[in-house]
Design a protein around this motif. Structure first.
Motif, PDB file in Angstrom:
ATOM      1  N   TYR A  54     -20.783   7.759  45.874  1.00 18.73           N
ATOM      2  CA  TYR A  54     -21.924   7.616  44.976  1.00 18.73           C
ATOM      3  C   TYR A  54     -22.301   8.986  44.433  1.00 18.73           C
ATOM      4  O   TYR A  54     -22.423   9.956  45.186  1.00 18.73           O
ATOM      5  N   PHE A  56     -25.018  11.265  42.236  1.00 12.36           N
ATOM      6  CA  PHE A  56     -26.371  11.397  41.695  1.00 12.36           C
ATOM      7  C   PHE A  56     -26.449  12.691  40.884  1.00 12.36           C
ATOM      8  O   PHE A  56     -26.127  13.762  41.400  1.00 12.36           O
ATOM      9  N   LEU A 122     -26.744   1.396  42.418  1.00 14.98           N
ATOM     10  CA  LEU A 122     -27.801   2.406  42.379  1.00 14.98           C
ATOM     11  C   LEU A 122     -28.876   2.031  41.366  1.00 14.98           C
ATOM     12  O   LEU A 122     -30.069   2.252  41.587  1.00 14.98           O
ATOM     13  N   CYS A 239     -19.810   4.372  40.987  1.00 15.80           N
ATOM     14  CA  CYS A 239     -21.255   4.239  41.163  1.00 15.80           C
ATOM     15  C   CYS A 239     -21.904   5.597  40.883  1.00 15.80           C
ATOM     16  O   CYS A 239     -21.724   6.537  41.660  1.00 15.80           O
ATOM     17  N   ILE A 241     -25.486   7.715  38.834  1.00 16.85           N
ATOM     18  CA  ILE A 241     -26.820   7.542  38.259  1.00 16.85           C
ATOM     19  C   ILE A 241     -27.384   8.910  37.916  1.00 16.85           C
ATOM     20  O   ILE A 241     -27.083   9.904  38.584  1.00 16.85           O
ATOM     21  N   ILE A 273     -33.773   6.156  46.937  1.00 18.63           N
ATOM     22  CA  ILE A 273     -32.630   5.285  46.649  1.00 18.63           C
ATOM     23  C   ILE A 273     -31.614   5.348  47.786  1.00 18.63           C
ATOM     24  O   ILE A 273     -31.129   4.314  48.270  1.00 18.63           O
ATOM     25  N   ILE A 274     -31.279   6.564  48.234  1.00 16.73           N
ATOM     26  CA  ILE A 274     -30.285   6.702  49.305  1.00 16.73           C
ATOM     27  C   ILE A 274     -30.777   6.037  50.590  1.00 16.73           C
ATOM     28  O   ILE A 274     -30.012   5.354  51.284  1.00 16.73           O
ATOM     29  N   MET A 277     -30.170   2.316  50.704  1.00  9.25           N
ATOM     30  CA  MET A 277     -28.798   1.820  50.695  1.00  9.25           C
ATOM     31  C   MET A 277     -28.384   1.332  52.080  1.00  9.25           C
ATOM     32  O   MET A 277     -28.879   1.810  53.102  1.00  9.25           O
TER      33      MET A 277
END
Length: 282
Positions: A54, A56, A122, A239, A241, A273-274, A277
């Motif tokens: 992921y 970010f 995400l 993924c 964001i 957000i993390i 998950m």
């Protein structure tokens, strides 16, 4: 823990149940060389840490205000998270404008590079957070405590410094009032879910900036990150964001007074957000 790889320093740590690695990108948005360097930095990180799933992109940006509707209005200290526009068929989350030209009808024609993830996990988590009761603000307060002994002012500046102006042409601006929430509702920082845009052709003010934001449904502009996103997509990271704390109403390179706090709010949303998950399975 810090790890040095070639000329880059990577910080390794844990957020919730997830292992994370971070690095600071070179200055972007000034020259094409700087943008290329940022893309190369991303490629090196993803090459060294090949299990990254992921991505970010976290930092400050310029908000796209709405002058009459509070629900659509973005203010300094808010956070814009790159998610698809609900009313557009193409579900891009970031759109880079390479060229903007007037057409014969008086409108604009754009040459763009849109980006969208394969997996919108995400974005789905971000939308949940945006509609929650502001749990992310807890991480802002935690961050303020950790940063209190470091140089800089991390608290939000006085609200009077959040001045909203209208471009009336020829480099002139007039200050106007912010649209207010209905009733007795107290104005608090908010998370907005919308596309993020970039590109000097549209981000540096004037009529084209507002026109392109409306065209793309963008609520924030950032420095030019197309080279970074090219690297992310090229390395098959499904993924990703972008999270932008709003520090000004232009392109994220002016109005430095709000930048430290805006960076903190963006980091707080990322952490939220993390933490939301699912734990990794391996």
């Amino acid at each position: 823990m810090d790890y040095c790889g070639e000329s880059n320093v990577y910080t390794l740590g844990t957020i919730g149940a997830h292992r994370v690695v971070t690095t600071k990108l070179p200055s972007v948005g000034r020259t094409r060389e700087a943008m290329t360097a940022a893309g190369n930095t991303t490629t090196r990180l993803l090459g060294i840490f090949q299990k990254v799933e992921y991505v970010f992109l976290v930092g400050v940006g310029g908000g796209v205000p709405h002058y009459t509707d509070y629900k659509k209005h973005v203010r300094l200290g808010d956070v814009v998270v790159s998610t698809p526009a609900q009313d557009l068929p193409d579900k891009y989350v970031y759109v880079f404008c390479e060229k903007a030209e007037r057409n014969e009808k008086g409108g604009w024609d754009y040459e763009v590079k849109p980006y969208k993830p394969v997996n919108f996990l995400l974005q789905e988590l971000a939308q949940r957070i945006a509609h929650s009761n502001g749990l992310w603000t807890t991480y802002v307060q935690e961050g303020l405590q950790r940063l209190k002994d470091l140089p800089g002012r991390w608290e939000a500046p006085e609200q009077g410094t959040d001045r909203l102006c209208v471009d009336v042409g020829d480099g002139a601006f007039i200050e106007v009032s912010h649209p207010a929430p209905a009733g007795e509702q107290i104005r608090e920082s908010r998370v907005h879910c919308a596309p993020v845009a970039g590109g000097r052709a549209v981000s540096c003010g004037g009529e084209v900036r507002a026109a392109f934001a409306n065209h793309a449904r963008a609520l924030a502009y950032d420095c030019e990150l197309d080279a970074v996103l090219d690297s992310v997509v090229g390395n098959r990271k499904d993924c990703f964001i972008s999270i932008r704390g709003i520090s000004d109403y232009r392109d994220g390179t002016r109005g430095k007074e709000w930048q430290p706090h805006a960076a903190l709010t963006a980091a707080a949303v990322m952490k939220t957000i993390i933490a939301a998950m699912e734990p990794p399975t391996d």
